[in-house]
Structure formats: structure tokens, C-alpha cells
Design a protein around this motif. Structure first.
Motif, mmCIF file in Angstrom:
data_model
loop_
_atom_site.group_PDB
_atom_site.id
_atom_site.type_symbol
_atom_site.label_atom_id
_atom_site.label_comp_id
_atom_site.label_asym_id
_atom_site.label_seq_id
_atom_site.Cartn_x
_atom_site.Cartn_y
_atom_site.Cartn_z
ATOM 1 N N ILE A 211 -2.262 2.025 -11.378
ATOM 2 C CA ILE A 211 -0.791 2.126 -11.957
ATOM 3 C C ILE A 211 -1.221 2.348 -13.582
ATOM 4 O O ILE A 211 -1.806 1.970 -14.343
ATOM 5 N N VAL B 239 4.302 -6.351 -4.182
ATOM 6 C CA VAL B 239 2.877 -6.213 -4.302
ATOM 7 C C VAL B 239 2.267 -7.451 -4.783
ATOM 8 O O VAL B 239 0.943 -7.655 -4.544
ATOM 9 N N LYS C 22 -6.263 2.382 -2.424
ATOM 10 C CA LYS C 22 -6.301 1.690 -3.739
ATOM 11 C C LYS C 22 -5.279 2.485 -4.474
ATOM 12 O O LYS C 22 -4.847 3.749 -4.443
ATOM 13 N N ILE C 23 -4.664 1.730 -5.491
ATOM 14 C CA ILE C 23 -3.736 2.389 -6.098
ATOM 15 C C ILE C 23 -3.850 2.109 -7.657
ATOM 16 O O ILE C 23 -4.378 0.956 -7.922
ATOM 17 N N HIS D 39 0.842 -1.189 0.007
ATOM 18 C CA HIS D 39 0.012 -0.032 0.159
ATOM 19 C C HIS D 39 0.890 1.309 -0.055
ATOM 20 O O HIS D 39 0.532 2.394 0.166
ATOM 21 N N HIS E 25 -6.077 -4.866 -4.490
ATOM 22 C CA HIS E 25 -6.542 -3.330 -4.401
ATOM 23 C C HIS E 25 -5.797 -2.448 -5.400
ATOM 24 O O HIS E 25 -5.757 -1.137 -5.311
ATOM 25 N N VAL E 26 -5.085 -3.064 -6.459
ATOM 26 C CA VAL E 26 -4.434 -2.169 -7.433
ATOM 27 C C VAL E 26 -4.963 -2.623 -8.852
ATOM 28 O O VAL E 26 -5.396 -3.803 -9.170
#
Ligand SMILES: Cc1cc2nc3c(=O)[nH]c(=O)nc-3n(C[C@H](O)[C@H](O)[C@H](O)COP(=O)(O)OP(=O)(O)OC[C@H]3O[C@@H](n4cnc5c(N)ncnc54)[C@H](O)[C@@H]3O)c2cc1C
Length: 471
Positions: free
Chosen positions: A138, A279, A135-136, A121, A301-302
Motif C-alpha cells: 500500500i 484485511v 503480496k500487496i 488478497h 502479506h501486506v
């Protein structure tokens, strides 16, 4: 705690941040370079500006034909580069993204250097900024692939080519895809002696065969040495004036030289610095991030969007992907990645563009009707003295659906947009034939192609017999 952290400030990242902000998430964007990404700084905007200059040079050659007496045009390359910088600044200055993000309270961190994950995270920038998020997303885009041969460091990429301070007298362009063809076309117009090397049997391999053959023929006609099926590259070495390339085919080695060699052999994802393994995010052989239909990565979460997922690497698709990824990051998996008619084109000389299936692909799937209208038979192209090219429409014989449209020649890209709208709206070819497109226009050629297909299908002709001669 940040709700949504977006990594990368190109079209995908800017859209993702805007969407997440619109949905009420506390959003932060962090990017290695300038806000705007490749689209604004290194891709379409600078390239199209150079392509526009190339077109002006070409158009200047027509002035005498239309009774306007001027001397031969002369390119002042440093002044053109100043114009490119001016355009890039202007486009950036007029971008509404930043204003909209500011209004939403989204924090923008730009020019931070590469970001890397330190835990699932948390990311850290080169400058030491640490950001922790729920949340991420990319959106780090891609980078030119380098040739894995000795001396590859002597070659340039498209980015280096745009940064040249003078036009090289000669250039080897390696790779006959969209970027290579664009570099070759632009620098040919600027006076470089171009050799375009392509490993496969035809340049622009993802275009309809007829289009790629027409572009190759036009390139040759304009003086570009197009070398398809040339074999493979062994190495490069420095010469007094530039670079020599050694290549071989069927056991025989040959060499050629030029002032500069530019490689445009494809794209890899910009993921290497991110430390994705910490991750649990999986990538493929070219480092592209694996995502599901909701653009979620293998870490729940990504999410990821844009060039970094390696699908259609274009600005509109990056924007759509950013929107979808942010929607799902905030609301959960509610929106699938958008699929549908996706026009692709390039501003080479001649222009080319496509949407949908090629004739070969469509014929493999079922019986088709193919209509072709050549540019030497349309009023507008004759008026403008741009009579090389064709518009090809591929239609399903049974359903009358338009399956593909392929255009080469003046305004090919714009013509194809109209076809894409018709296809997205699932118009039948005879419906398209009945739209009274303005006369005399380039888009009108599409109406004529639709009318031709309609006649071949023996469908009821209303007024379109008259359009056979129009447009
Ligand atoms: C020569 C050329 C011409 C093109 N012409 C067209 C065209 O005419 N039409 C079209 O639709 N598309 C065109 N494209 C493609 C288009 O530019 C891309 O599809 C689009 O920019 C992808 O957007 P993106 O947001 O995914 O990535 P990018 O625009 O590449 O943005 C990625 C962002 O991520 C940042 N970043 C990268 N790594 C990190 C990291 N580790 N940490 C933090 N930030 C990072 C970068 O600084 C950048 O801001 C062209 C591309 C090229 C190269």
C-alpha cells in the motif's frame, strides 16, 4: 495470479513496483490518478516551479544594483500557470520509472479511481477492475487535513491554491508548518497580502528555534503578517469578496477577512477508501497504516510505504520505503527500514533547511559545541548580495561527531545536503573542516562552521586558520 500488487503510483509505489519487478516478481501497479503521485502532480514539482518564479521576481529586484537597467517586473499569472503545467508534463515525460517498469513487464493501471479491498488478497477499482495478488504493497500517500469547524468548506487547500487562475489580493494561511510557510512565501512574492496564522508559539516548529525565528522575522520584514500563538479558529463565513475567519483566545473572539483562506494544518493518510478492516490492517488515530521495522502491516502479506505510514513525509523517504517494502514482500523480512541523516528543507524566501538534531535536542542529550557563521561574513553571499542568514553546526564535544546542521538563507537546502553527506559518512567535525570546499561557494560556509567548531574544541589546526576568512 499476481505476485506483487502495488496500490498507488507516487514515488513509494513506483519504486516498490520497480524493485519487485527487478527481483523477478510478476508485478502490477494500480493507482487512482495519474502515474507519478503527488510528487509529480500536486506537491514538489508544481510548488517548486512557483517558488522558482517567486525567486526570479525577487532576483529581478537586484538587477539595478548590478548595473542592469530594467523596469519593475510584472507577473502574468496565467502564463506562469502554463509554465507550471509545462514543467509537470516535462518531468513526467522524462521520468525513467515508466520506461523501466515497461521494460520489466510491470503492468501499470492509472486513473482507475480509488481502489478498495474486497477480500484480503483482492482489490477492486472504481471502474470494476479486479486484481488478485499474493503480496500487496500500500503506497496511497496522504491528504490535507481539514479543519473541523463550521464553514471549513469555504477554505482551500494548497492544491486549490496552485490551481487559482489569478493571484488573490489577500490570503489567510492557516498553519505555519512547511506547507503553510511555502504558500505564504510564494503568494507574498506574487503580491497577495498575507496573514499567516499559527496556533503554536512559533512557525516551523520542527526547525531549530533560531531558524524558525529568522524565517518569522524575514517574513514580517517582507510584509507577511505572522500571527503566532493566535488561539483557535471558531468558524468561517462567506463575505462579498471572500471569506471571514472567526478565532478566539482567552475567551475573546476576533475576526479577520481575506479573498481566500488556505488551510495547511497537517496531513492524514489516504486510507479511508481502502476498506482496510476487511484485511485486518491496523491504522492509528490519523489513519496512518501501522507497520513494523520491515514495513510489514498487521496483515502478514501486506506491506506499506511512503506518506501512508506517517513517518517522514518526503520523496526520498517514500522512495527508500518503497524499495524496502518490495524487498521484504518478495524475499521475506530481510531488510529494515532505512534510518540515518535525513535533510529537510524548503524553498521559501528565505530558504531554510536542517539535518540531524536541533540545538535544544542535542544539548538535552549531552555537551555540545555550537558554531555559527553568519552570511554577512562570507564572500559568496556578499558577492551575490544575499547576506541575511546563518549556518549553525552542532557538534558533540566528546566524540567530535556532527549532530546537526541548520541553515537559513540563500541555498540553505543545498548547503545542508553537504552536511548530510558528512553526517552519513560519520565524518568528524575536524575532518569536515579540512575538506578544501571550493571558494567562493555557498557550501563553503559549512567548512567555515566546521573550522570554527574545530577551534572551539581546541583540536589541531592544520591549514584551516586561513579558511577563517575564506568562503
Ligand atoms: C505542497 C507540497 C510540497 C512538497 N514538497 C516536497 C519537497 O520539496 N520535497 C519532498 O521530498 N517532498 C515534498 N512533499 C511531500 C511529497 O510530495 C510526498 O512525501 C511524496 O509524494 C509521498 O509519496 P507517496 O508515494 O507516499 O505518495 P503520493 O505521492 O501521495 O502518491 C500516492 C498515490 O496513491 C494514489 N492513491 C491514493 N489513494 C488511492 C486509492 N484508494 N486507490 C488507488 N490509488 C490511490 C494516488 O493517486 C497517488 O498516485 C511536498 C508535499 C506537498 C503537499
Amino acid at each position: 495470479m499476481i505476485d506483487v500488487l502495488v496500490i498507488g503510483g507516487g514515488p513509494a509505489g513506483m519504486t516498490a513496483a520497480l524493485r519487485a519487478g527487478d527481483l523477478g516478481a510478476n508485478t502490477v501497479i494500480v493507482t487512482r490518478d495519474e502515474f507519478g503521485g503527488m510528487a509529480a502532480n500536486d506537491g514538489p514539482v508544481p510548488v517548486r516551479t512557483l517558488a522558482h518564479a517567486a525567486r526570479l521576481l525577487r532576483d529581478a529586484g537586484q538587477l539595478n544594483r548590478y548595473g542592469i537597467d530594467v523596469g519593475p517586473p510584472r507577473l502574468d499569472y496565467p502564463r506562469l500557470l502554463a509554465r507550471v503545467r509545462e514543467v509537470v508534463e516535462d518531468v513526467r515525460g522524462h521520468s525513467t520509472f515508466r520506461k523501466q517498469l515497461d521494460a520489466l513487464g510491470v503492468t501499470i493501471n492509472e486513473n482507475c479511481g480509488p481502489v478498495r479491498f474486497t477480500d484480503p488478497h483482492t482489490v477492486e477499482t472504481e471502474s470494476g477492475l479486479r486484481l488478485h495478488a499474493d503480496k500487496i504493497i500500500i503506497c496511497t500517500g496522504g491528504a490535507s487535513r481539514r479543519l473541523p469547524v463550521p464553514g471549513a468548506e469555504l477554505t482551500a487547500t494548497h492544491s486549490d491554491a496552485w490551481g487559482l487562475t489569478s493571484v488573490p489580493p489577500s490570503m489567510i494561511v492557516i498553519g505555519g508548518g512547511a506547507t503553510g510557510a511555502q504558500v505564504a512565501s510564494v503568494f507574498n512574492a506574487f503580491g497577495s497580502k498575507i496573514q499567516l496564522f499559527h496556533t503554536g508559539p512559533r512557525i516551523l516548529p520542527t526547525e531549530d528555534e533560531e531558524v524558525s525565528a529568522a524565517v518569522a522575522a524575514a517574513f514580517r520584514e517582507s510584509g507577511i503578517d505572522v500571527r503566532e500563538n493566535f488561539g483557535c479558529i471558531d468558524s468561517f463565513e462567506k463575505t462579498a469578496d471572500g471569506v471571514r475567519m472567526f478565532y478566539s483566545k482567552d475567551g475573546r473572539q476576533e475576526s479577520t477577512e481575506a479573498s481566500l483562506a488556505v488551510t495547511a494544518i497537517g496531513w492524514i493518510a489516504e486510507t479511508r477508501c481502502l476498506n482496510l478492516s476487511c484485511v485486518g490492517i491496523e491504522t492509528d488515530a490519523r489513519d496512518f497504516v501501522r507497520v513494523n521495522e520491515f514495513l510489514r502491516t498487521t496483515a502478514p502479506h501486506v506491506f506499506a510505504a511512503g506518506d501512508v505510514i506517517g513517518r517522514m513525509m518526503l520523496v526520498p523517504q517514500a522512495i527508500q520505503g518503497g524499495f524496502v517494502a518490495a524487498t521484504n514482500a518478495v524475499r521475506g523480512e530481510t531488510m529494515k527500514a532505512i534510518e540515518g541523516a535525513a535533510p529537510i528543507g524548503s524553498f521559501t524566501d528565505p530558504e531554510y533547511a536542517q539535518v540531524g538534531l536541533t540545538e535544544t535536542q542535542a544539548s538535552a542529550a549531552g555537551e555540545v559545541v555550537v558554531a555559527r557563521i553568519y552570511f554577512d561574513s562570507t564572500t559568496r553571499t556578499i558577492i551575490d548580495g544575499r547576506t541575511s542568514g546563518l549556518c549553525k553546526l552542532i557538534v558533540d564535544r566528546r566524540t567530535r561527531q556532527i549532530l546537526g546542521c541548520h541553515v537559513v538563507g540563500e541555498r540553505a537546502v543545498e548547503i545542508t545536503q553537504v552536511a548530510a553527506v558528512a553526517m552519513s559518512g560519520r565524518m568528524l567535525v575536524d575532518d569536515l573542516a579540512q575538506v578544501p570546499l571550493s571558494f567562493p561557494t555557498y557550501a563553503g560556509v559549512l567548512g567555515r562552521a566546521a573550522a570554527q567548531a574545530t577551534r572551539r574544541l581546541n583540536l589541531e589546526l592544520n591549514w584551516q586558520a586561513s579558511r577563517m576568512e575564506g568562503n
